[in-house]
Enzyme design. Structure first.
Site, short mmCIF file in Angstrom:
data_model
loop_
_atom_site.label_atom_id
_atom_site.label_comp_id
_atom_site.label_asym_id
_atom_site.label_seq_id
_atom_site.Cartn_x
_atom_site.Cartn_y
_atom_site.Cartn_z
N HIS A 136 16.94 -21.47 -41.83
CA HIS A 136 16.70 -22.20 -43.08
C HIS A 136 15.26 -22.69 -43.14
O HIS A 136 14.59 -22.54 -44.16
CB HIS A 136 17.68 -23.38 -43.19
CG HIS A 136 17.40 -24.32 -44.33
ND1 HIS A 136 17.67 -23.99 -45.64
CD2 HIS A 136 16.86 -25.56 -44.35
CE1 HIS A 136 17.32 -25.00 -46.43
NE2 HIS A 136 16.82 -25.96 -45.67
N THR A 362 20.50 -27.77 -43.15
CA THR A 362 21.15 -26.53 -43.58
C THR A 362 21.17 -25.51 -42.45
O THR A 362 20.15 -25.27 -41.81
CB THR A 362 20.38 -25.94 -44.77
OG1 THR A 362 20.22 -26.95 -45.74
CG2 THR A 362 21.14 -24.77 -45.37
#
Lengths: 429, 429
Positions: A136, A362
């Protein structure tokens, strides 16, 4: 520690728990629920039912921990119990729900989960979000800084920032599309209005159990003992607001309008069989500094959990379609372990408290079928995603629901799940 | 609203309150204190004494608000009272302490402040720090980005970020020098160890009174009604840690090891006479966007408060020297008003709660005698400060105390002060 509560052959007399995707008797996650006619209280999920732990304790069925702790309206004190006490509680619940001789006594304390309301499991004193999903970080960094996606500190510092505790809500609570300032690149001045680039972020949440005193860091070798459990976390993000506001002090209004968590705390004890080695760092990456390195943590600090995200548009609901999977990937795509983020957080003496929540950031896989946000899936909104209804999406639209799920699995063990983390987006007011 | 509680001619029968630099009867700030032999409770500062408001209410002397609110161990519920109720409470306390007829009845509820312990005045749910001191932003920005000190968003967005609530401590609690990662510019890898560039930051704190529901922004015209009072705030900062960790998500461990606040909440009511117009923006600066603009706020949203910072080294204490003034400047060097930061914070629907604390960010004057941090005073550690003992400082050393003070003044009114915000630095453990 793996023990008889993880035995794959164990079954519950709550028959629908056996083979249940999320809540077999090997899971026993804790939450705060209210039955249709009652007040919020501590419960444990078992299949499609919830065991009213508070009432069962009050009736004398659970005496391994002080009844006062189990009669509270949050799990903070339970989370802070020593591991041995939490394990004793798990064993007692396991016995109550597996031994057929308890069926008659315990059945009155079961409620259909569908008829109950779930709440935040703890009073969250402080919420911190990390950024340990390296793919991410790479993907997002490449959108903003194509030549230099990962900043030089990334492989030394478990990057994190404080988030907003007050706006965390359990699964099911809809969110209002936030307004905020956004500035188009080709104009001088920003405007204020509804966010046009609303995104989700697929994260794990880490629940802090025992805390530490201010000024007293948590050594990495002890950090695991401070983790009571895990949940799913959707760190809703207003990407247009974020792009304009985030320098120099980081994300603020782009992130704090609402965060959604799954309401069940899947305990560290339940996850014992699913611990795996932290993936080796690529050749050339620096070793963790000593305050972040522990051989046992490296050997067992990652989790064999599959994370998935789904979208369900209003039209999909109307057409009776199931939710559409946006991504699926392993939780092991974390550059730092949960213990490392705990040790780092407290390394300057910052005090963590029972019920504090840490987000991992994330967690994306290296390939696009495992990207944990629309920002990554649509490459910053440049590529549309086509839903089964032929609707297209670059970001989340009003009426869309985002659902996150997680399942832990290991050979020879019964898989356990986290339950749902879902919320629908309502139009700006 | 200016009323008889601000009358410059009013005096208290608590004689040392009259002419008191901080706590004349025109101030009446609220705090949580414990007398030498008792539990924490609500009190009000009057001169060198503290009125035990909780006990006075329990004895029937204060009935304008529910006694339950005044018997709590935090001020959260009191802060959330409607302005009219808070004002009625202020009027009752003013009457009790000015009318000589009350001397006999009220005297038993007075304690010498020196013999009492002060606590945090509220359970702080969330703490947010802003960055509204434009001269500070300019000074610090120039150190990092000489050609571009203020980023393009600064004059549109009241820049802020979430801080750590758990590590906020009242004046007097020493802090342990934090450890952290720092990286010298001429080496590739960071090291972990005690912070070498420990700094203070001179800020005002804003106490939130009534909150707002999640998803329901606070209009700028109403924002002032959500501010219950103010305090001093020292946002201790580890500059070497900050420089290495802060990109891309903002300050984290550089700021969250401890923050010190003055323990008395100087109420919005007490500060009514000291409201002044927000300084006009320089020609060429953009007007605030409509959601941040209110004519009444612009006319009355700044405060005539003088802020000062002092240092007292161990040697200075040993030599019996007074604290040395590092800076003095007006609080009006804020680019945004307190109401504007409240309205901005809630503009995306983020819910504020009673007892939340907002920091203004460091308030520096344009000239070096009013710089609110050592980073600015010593130009990033390049110039030494010489103390009266001939000791030199670039940053804060072990054994140093930093003291912040604030005084509000206006022609025709009795000045009121905030009391001390002080803390000593202890060596790393």
């Amino acid at each position: 520690m793996i023990d008889q509560t993880h035995d794959a052959a164990a079954t519950s007399w709550v028959e629908r728990a056996n083979g249940h995707a999320d809540f077999p008797v090997q899971n026993l996650p804790f939450g705060i629920f209210s039955p249709a006619d009652g007040e919020p209280r501590i419960g444990v999920a078992i299949g499609d039912s919830i065991l009213d732990v508070a009432s069962a304790a009050a009736a004398g069925l659970i005496s391994v921990v002080s009844g006062g702790i189990l009669s509270e309206r949050t799990l903070n004190r339970m989370l802070s119990l020593p591991t041995a006490d939490r394990r004793a509680l798990r064993h007692r619940l396991f016995a109550l729900l597996t031994d057929p001789g308890n069926r008659e006594t315990v059945t009155p304390f079961l409620h259909e989960a569908d008829s109950c309301t779930m709440y935040l499991p703890a009073a969250i004193g402080d919420y911190t979000d990390f950024y340990v999903g390296i793919h991410h970080a790479n993907n997002v960094g490449a959108l903003f800084r194509p030549d230099n996606p990962l900043l030089p500190n990334y492989k030394y510092v478990p990057i994190g920032y404080h988030g907003r505790a007050s706006s965390i809500r359990p699964s099911g609570v809809p969110l209002v599309r936030p307004k905020g300032q956004r500035k188009a690149p080709d104009v001088d001045a920003p405007i204020f209005g509804p966010c046009l680039r609303l995104d989700y972020e697929l994260e794990l949440g880490v629940w802090i159990g025992a805390g530490n005193a201010l000024g007293a860091p948590i050594p990495i070798a002890d950090a695991g003992q401070h983790i009571a459990g895990f949940c799913l976390l959707n760190d809703w993000s207003a990407r247009d607001v974020q792009a304009w506001e985030y320098q120099p002090l980081g994300p603020f209004l782009a992130k704090n309008f609402q965060s959604t968590i799954s309401p069940w705390i899947v305990t560290a004890e339940a996850l014992a069989p699913f611990r795996i080695a932290q993936p080796e760092r690529p050749v050339g990456d620096p070793a963790p500094l000593p305050y972040l390195y522990d051989a046992h943590d490296q050997a067992t600090g990652a989790l064999a959990i599959t994370l998935s995200a789904y979208i369900l548009s209003r039209k999909m609901r109307q057409d009776g379609l199931p939710a559409y999977r946006l991504s699926e990937g392993p939780a092991s795509n974390m550059y730092w372990t949960a213990a490392q983020i705990v040790a780092h957080h407290a390394s300057n003496g910052c005090n963590l408290n029972p019920g504090d929540l840490l987000g991992t950031g994330t967690i994306s896989a290296p390939t696009s079928d495992g990207y944990g946000s629309l920002l990554e899936i649509t490459r910053g909104g440049k590529e549309s995603l086509i839903l089964p209804t032929e609707e297209s999406r670059t970001f989340v639209e009003d009426g869309d629901e985002i659902l996150l799920t997680a399942t832990a699995h290991a050979d020879g063990f019964v898989s356990i799940g986290f339950g749902e983390c879902r919320a629908m987006v309502l139009p700006s007011k």
